[in-house]
Design a protein around this motif. Structure first.
Motif, PDB file in Angstrom:
ATOM      1  N   ASP A  33       8.911 -21.510   2.868  1.00 44.65           N
ATOM      2  CA  ASP A  33       9.147 -22.020   1.440  1.00 44.65           C
ATOM      3  C   ASP A  33       9.337 -20.886   0.287  1.00 44.65           C
ATOM      4  OD1 ASP A  33       8.799 -24.877  -0.374  1.00 44.65           O
ATOM      5  OD2 ASP A  33       8.433 -23.205  -1.442  1.00 44.65           O
ATOM      6  N   LEU A  40       7.987 -23.235   7.350  1.00 46.57           N
ATOM      7  CA  LEU A  40       8.761 -24.446   7.310  1.00 46.57           C
ATOM      8  C   LEU A  40       9.118 -24.693   8.935  1.00 46.57           C
ATOM      9  CD1 LEU A  40      11.025 -24.173   4.481  1.00 46.57           C
ATOM     10  CD2 LEU A  40       8.860 -25.194   4.506  1.00 46.57           C
ATOM     11  N   ASP A  41       8.737 -25.739   9.197  1.00 46.88           N
ATOM     12  CA  ASP A  41       8.813 -26.091  10.856  1.00 46.88           C
ATOM     13  C   ASP A  41       9.947 -27.053  10.642  1.00 46.88           C
ATOM     14  OD1 ASP A  41       5.972 -28.375  11.585  1.00 46.88           O
ATOM     15  OD2 ASP A  41       7.245 -28.093   9.713  1.00 46.88           O
ATOM     16  N   VAL A  43      12.952 -26.846  10.939  1.00 45.58           N
ATOM     17  CA  VAL A  43      14.308 -26.279  10.138  1.00 45.58           C
ATOM     18  C   VAL A  43      15.476 -26.040  11.198  1.00 45.58           C
ATOM     19  CG1 VAL A  43      15.262 -24.569   8.557  1.00 45.58           C
ATOM     20  CG2 VAL A  43      12.786 -25.269   8.217  1.00 45.58           C
ATOM     21  N   THR A  44      16.835 -26.331  10.872  1.00 46.24           N
ATOM     22  CA  THR A  44      17.702 -26.285  11.793  1.00 46.24           C
ATOM     23  C   THR A  44      18.227 -24.957  11.343  1.00 46.24           C
ATOM     24  OG1 THR A  44      18.289 -28.860  11.922  1.00 46.24           O
ATOM     25  CG2 THR A  44      19.772 -27.171  12.372  1.00 46.24           C
ATOM     26  N   GLN A  59      15.474 -25.228  16.280  1.00 53.41           N
ATOM     27  CA  GLN A  59      14.730 -25.665  15.112  1.00 53.41           C
ATOM     28  C   GLN A  59      13.427 -24.711  15.224  1.00 53.41           C
ATOM     29  OE1 GLN A  59      13.626 -29.889  15.989  1.00 53.41           O
ATOM     30  NE2 GLN A  59      14.938 -30.224  14.337  1.00 53.41           N
ATOM     31  N   THR A  60      13.062 -24.272  13.997  1.00 57.43           N
ATOM     32  CA  THR A  60      11.840 -23.550  13.880  1.00 57.43           C
ATOM     33  C   THR A  60      10.536 -24.084  14.339  1.00 57.43           C
ATOM     34  OG1 THR A  60      11.146 -24.434  11.686  1.00 57.43           O
ATOM     35  CG2 THR A  60      12.887 -22.352  11.961  1.00 57.43           C
ATOM     36  N   SER A  82      17.964 -27.361   5.717  1.00 51.32           N
ATOM     37  CA  SER A  82      16.728 -28.362   5.760  1.00 51.32           C
ATOM     38  C   SER A  82      16.868 -29.361   4.638  1.00 51.32           C
ATOM     39  CB  SER A  82      15.551 -27.673   5.841  1.00 51.32           C
ATOM     40  OG  SER A  82      14.231 -28.623   5.858  1.00 51.32           O
ATOM     41  N   TYR A  85      16.311 -28.521   0.570  1.00 48.88           N
ATOM     42  CA  TYR A  85      16.276 -27.044   0.434  1.00 48.88           C
ATOM     43  C   TYR A  85      17.745 -26.638   0.521  1.00 48.88           C
ATOM     44  CZ  TYR A  85      11.413 -26.676   1.529  1.00 48.88           C
ATOM     45  OH  TYR A  85      10.128 -26.943   1.394  1.00 48.88           O
ATOM     46  N   ASN A 545       9.579 -36.382  11.597  1.00 47.48           N
ATOM     47  CA  ASN A 545       8.490 -35.889  10.466  1.00 47.48           C
ATOM     48  C   ASN A 545       7.458 -36.544  10.300  1.00 47.48           C
ATOM     49  OD1 ASN A 545      10.862 -34.063   9.568  1.00 47.48           O
ATOM     50  ND2 ASN A 545      11.889 -35.564   8.717  1.00 47.48           N
TER      51      ASN A 545
END
Length: 808
Positions: A33, A40-41, A43-44, A59-60, A82, A85, A545
């Motif tokens: 961020d 950030l997990d 996240v594509t 993904q992260t 994401s 964002y 999530n």
């Protein structure tokens, strides 16, 4: 410090040996961020060829990292996206640059709110987010913040609530520490609710609630830490907001706001406000019934009104000398004034015969001021950008003066002369701190040492009217009290993050040395105690999530100057209150299990259990010789508090939403008063229901219902009440100028606040009338448009080791 650095060094070598290499042509990086620097997990991350043909998608991990391995030699476009964002695209060319592995380093994503046709929200920032050791509530993402102050908004924050007197409670507990931007502030030391009531919510970015603080935080605050973040997003240029409000008949005018400016490597942010709060005339009734062989009844009827004024100003400055050296500073000042006038009629009867009666008029005024200033120097390392060493210094002071002028009339068997009493309390402290942080792959290591030097003193006097018509000092009720305290501490903590799991463990050691001196009576009290305080947190990322957390911590409550101050308040001759200089610290154990879900429905649930065998409670006892009830804090109690917190928010329609925020607990408290065991237990609860609806032409409606379910103590409990509110809001100029108005309890002028206290010798009931009806009007103006956050030291002084009074 050598011990901490040795642990860190040994761990570093062990972990560095485990780093894996990317095979073939590869790409790796870390997504964070841009504001909080938080990884950030989920996240594509999509990898495509330069003609937009899809290659791979990933993904992260929990620490924000991602890796693509064994790639063909080609040119690629990497896209990071994401919800909430702005997406980002990067070009990687293995053909031209001759690299085998492309390390993208840290990729910053900027949080945004996306709108479709400026009406239908398709993606928005979540109000509540959960990390391994805290819950965050984003006030900027809540439309109601434009028409509310910070104290009002705290009813919506998970784990927080307000009691019958608008004092903040964390999981039903009144013992916690409030920080501003991660640091202690003098404005929160005396009466934080007065400052927060005058602070517009639009000047606050978010509120963090840390119920199981990690080892880097000082161990004070039994229930945890409330961290108020005021910093705004900054880039070269400026931005800010101004809010003007008016409340009536209770309340008054107020102005507050915040602003920021950044030019090159220098940045500054400020926030401040001023307010006048009027309390209309209200009445109260106190009835004490003495039991036993000589029963008696005391009735007191009072009427009082008052006015208070508050002002505060805070600032932060930052100078980035180069990529490895950063200097930051903060400076805060605040002040308050109060005036109260009351008239009381008192009557003592026995078997319907009047034994004593009088009228007491009290004109009371108070004033206080505080300031704190800090300087931080952060040093980076060329060998590793994830290593930071920070040196910090902070100076802080505040003073509080209370004066009462009491006149007695309409006497019957009451012979005390007119009298005056005053109390001046002062406190100052200096803090030195060194912090070290080192990220090694998935492991984050922190360590530090700290020294706090405090000097507290009080000077209280009692003057009575003599036969010559002159107020003369009564030295039997006058004293000077000095208290010095040294707190020496060190900490070490480790956080290890996997794809779906995060583990955080730490310990903190604190040595406390107290010297107390009664100057007038030439007596001393000395204390010296050592504490080893562990903390543990486990976080598991689930699908959709959702997250679960498990945490344990030990916390300590040191008595502050107001609990230690032996000044006896005799403003009511039948009731005396004082501090206790011999009070000891309290240790509490806290367990917590929580679950959060952030989708169309936002859900947060937390089950907790706290217990202590040496609680500090204020106990009241009756003296049959003087007919006086005396109240003072003592280490005489134990407490058990299982509880459940819940926060739910979901859409009712495309234009409306509904949210619930509350706490349910069962308190079990015990104590000893004058050798007699007292205990109490019962159910306590708080619930806030709020709803919002968007109308045409940027009009918004919101309403709320708050249910306070009372509180318990070893000797009694308080009553419950329900409050309601309805408000309307209009954006006059989109994202620039907004107007709001609200009405609270329009059909109920007063609320009755009842406190019941008892022991085998007496039963006492206090009924205090509180002005309940209120109307509020707000104008909020925003200016500027900035993107990058003012850079601050990642470590700094957080003196969260002294907090307010205890109790459930």
């Amino acid at each position: 410090m050598k011990f901490l650095m040795l642990i860190i060094t040994c761990f570093s070598f062990g972990v560095q040996a485990q780093n894996t290499e990317v095979t073939g042509f590869g790409i790796r990086g870390k997504v964070v961020d841009s504001v909080s620097r938080r990884p950030l997990d989920f996240v594509t991350v999509s990898l495509k060829t330069d003609n937009e043909a899809s290659v791979r998608t990933a993904q992260t991990n929990a620490d924000g990292t991602f890796v693509f391995q064994t790639l063909p030699l080609a040119k690629y476009i990497l896209k990071v996206a994401s919800v909430g964002y702005s997406p980002k695209s990067l070009t990687i060319d293995f053909v031209s640059n001759g690299l085998k592995v492309k390390d993208l380093g840290t990729i910053n994503l900027i949080a945004v709110s996306s709108h479709l046709k400026e009406v239908v929200v398709t993606a928005s920032k979540p109000l509540v987010s959960q990390e391994i050791d805290r819950i965050s509530y984003d006030l900027q993402a809540d439309p109601e913040s434009k028409g509310q102050n910070v104290l009002q908004m705290m009813r919506k924050v998970p784990l927080l609530s307000l009691d019958a007197d608008d004092n903040i409670q964390l999981q039903g507990n009144s013992n916690y520490k409030i920080l501003v931007n991660g640091r202690p502030s003098s404005m929160m030391e005396r009466s934080p609710k007065d400052i927060l009531r005058s602070m517009p919510a639009t000047s606050i970015q978010r509120i963090e609630v840390i119920t199981n603080p990690p080892a880097k935080y000082d161990a004070e605050g039994l229930a945890g830490i409330i961290n108020i973040i005021t910093s705004k997003k900054l880039d070269n240029g400026y931005n800010g907001s101004v809010n003007a409000s008016y409340g009536l008949p209770s309340g008054g005018p107020g102005v507050g706001g915040s602003a920021g400016m950044k030019q090159g490597k220098f940045g500054v942010s400020i926030y401040g406000g001023i307010s006048d709060h009027n309390n209309p005339a209200t009445e109260s009734l106190t009835r004490r019934r003495v039991l036993g062989a000589e029963p008696s009844v005391l009735n007191q009827n009072s009427r009082s009104e008052g006015d208070s004024r508050n002002a505060y100003l805070g600032s932060e400055l930052s100078l980035e000398i180069d990529s490895l050296h950063l200097i930051s500073a903060q400076f805060n000042i605040n002040g308050n004034r109060s005036e109260t006038e009351s008239a009381q009629r008192s009557g003592l009867t026995e078997s319907d015969e009047i034994l004593q009666a009088y009228r007491l008029d009290n004109r009371r005024n108070g004033r206080g001021n505080g300031m704190d200033a800090g300087l931080n120097f952060q040093l980076g390392f060329k060998s590793s950008k994830n290593r930071l060493l920070t040196f910090s210094y902070r100076y802080y002071r505040f003073s509080d003066r209370q004066n009462s002028n009491l006149l007695v009339s309409e006497r019957m068997n009451f012979f005390n002369p007119d009298y005056r009493q005053n109390n001046l309390s002062r406190s100052s402290e200096q803090t030195l701190q060194v912090d070290y942080v080192h990220d090694i792959g998935k492991l984050n290591i922190e360590g530090g040492v700290k020294a706090i030097f405090r000097d507290n003193n009080t000077d209280f006097g009692y003057d009575s009217l003599n036969t010559e018509g002159v107020f003369a000092r009564d030295y039997s009720r006058t004293n000077q009290y000095n208290n010095t305290q040294k707190v020496l501490s060190g900490y070490n903590s480790y956080q290890y993050s996997l794809k779906s799991w995060s583990f955080k463990v730490g310990f903190r050691v604190e040595q406390t040395i107290v010297d107390a001196d009664f100057v007038s009576s030439d007596t001393q009290v000395k204390q010296n105690y050592f504490n080893l305080l562990p903390s543990l947190a486990v976080n598991r990322k689930l699908k959709n999530n959702s997250t679960i957390n498990l945490a344990f911590s030990q916390r300590i409550q040191r008595p502050g100057v107001f609990e230690l101050n032996p000044f006896v308040d005799r403003s009511n001759p039948a009731f005396e209150t004082s501090g206790n200089p011999e009070i000891k610290p309290v240790l509490i154990n806290s367990y917590q299990f929580s679950y959060s879900l952030q989708k169309k429905i936002s859900l947060y649930l937390s089950a907790s259990y706290m217990y202590s065998n040496t609680m500090m409670f204020r106990v009241s006892s009756y003296d049959s010789v003087t007919n006086v009830t005396r109240s003072t804090p003592k280490n005489t109690g134990s407490a058990r508090l299982p509880g459940l917190n819940y926060n739910v928010r979901f859409p009712l329609t495309k234009k409306g939403d509904l949210s619930f925020n509350g706490w349910l607990g069962y308190g079990m408290v015990k104590g000893v008063n004058n050798g007699i065991r007292v205990k109490n237990e019962g159910l306590m609860h708080r619930m806030n229901v709020s709803a919002g609806y968007r109308l045409e032409n940027s009009w918004k409606l919101n309403g709320g219902l708050y249910w306070y379910g009372g509180n318990i103590s070893p000797q009694g409990r308080s009553n419950s009440y329900i409050s309601s509110s309805l408000g309307i809001q209009k954006d006059l100029v989109k994202n620039k100028l907004a107007f709001s108005a609200s009405a609270s309890n329009p059909f109920t002028k007063y609320r009755n606040n009842r406190q019941e206290i008892s022991d085998p010798n007496f039963i006492q009931v206090n009924d205090n009338q509180v002005y309940f009806r209120a109307y509020n009007f707000n104008i909020n103006y925003r200016f500027g448009k900035l993107k990058e956050v003012l850079k601050k030291n990642k470590r700094g002084i957080k003196n969260d080791d002294v907090s307010g009074g205890g109790g459930l």
